[in-house]
Structure formats: C-alpha cells, structure tokens
Design a protein around this motif. Structure first.
Motif: not given
Length: 83
Positions: A14-24
């Motif tokens: 959970k170290r990724v900002d989902l607003s940038i690209l989305g989920d995995w």
C-alpha cells in the motif's frame, strides 16, 4: 516490465497512490502484462471476494458518545415520566 514484481510489492505494501495509475490490475494492463479480458476477469473476482469478506464481518456495535443511544423510545419515555 522488468520491475513488475517490485511494482506488485509496492501495491501489496500500500505504498502506491491509486489516483495516479489505479490499482495493481490497472498497472498490469498498462504494462501489457494482461489483456483487457483478463483485467475484467480479475476485477470481477476481486470484487466478489471483497464482497464476501465484507459480508463475513460482524455488524459493528452502536456508536458511543454524545447523543448515542438516544432513540425516540427513550426520549418519549423520559417525557412521560416527567409529566
């Protein structure tokens, strides 16, 4: 594509900002690791799994604090006692 495992670890942690690209799933689709049909299938599976987990959780207790627990029955019973 060489760092797909590292990217997946970042999503899991959970170290990724989902607003940038989305989920995995969106990231895999963007990197062309999966097709759009596979993405839809994965998303359907994840959504169904999420719903079953939510259904298994117990219902939360009534909140406590200011105004909690005062229902119409309790307030009307207090008014009748005062009269």
């Amino acid at each position: 594509m060489e760092t797909a495992d590292l990217i997946k670890q970042a999503y899991v942690a959970k170290r990724v900002d989902l607003s940038i690209l989305g989920d995995w799933i969106d990231a895999q689709l963007h990197l062309k690791l999966i097709s759009s049909k596979e993405a839809i299938a994965q998303r359907t599976y994840v959504d169904a799994e999420h719903l079953s987990q939510r259904a298994a959780k117990p219902i939360a207790a009534e909140p406590r604090g200011f105004g909690a627990g005062t229902s119409a029955k309790k307030s009307s019973a207090k008014k009748k006692k005062k009269s």
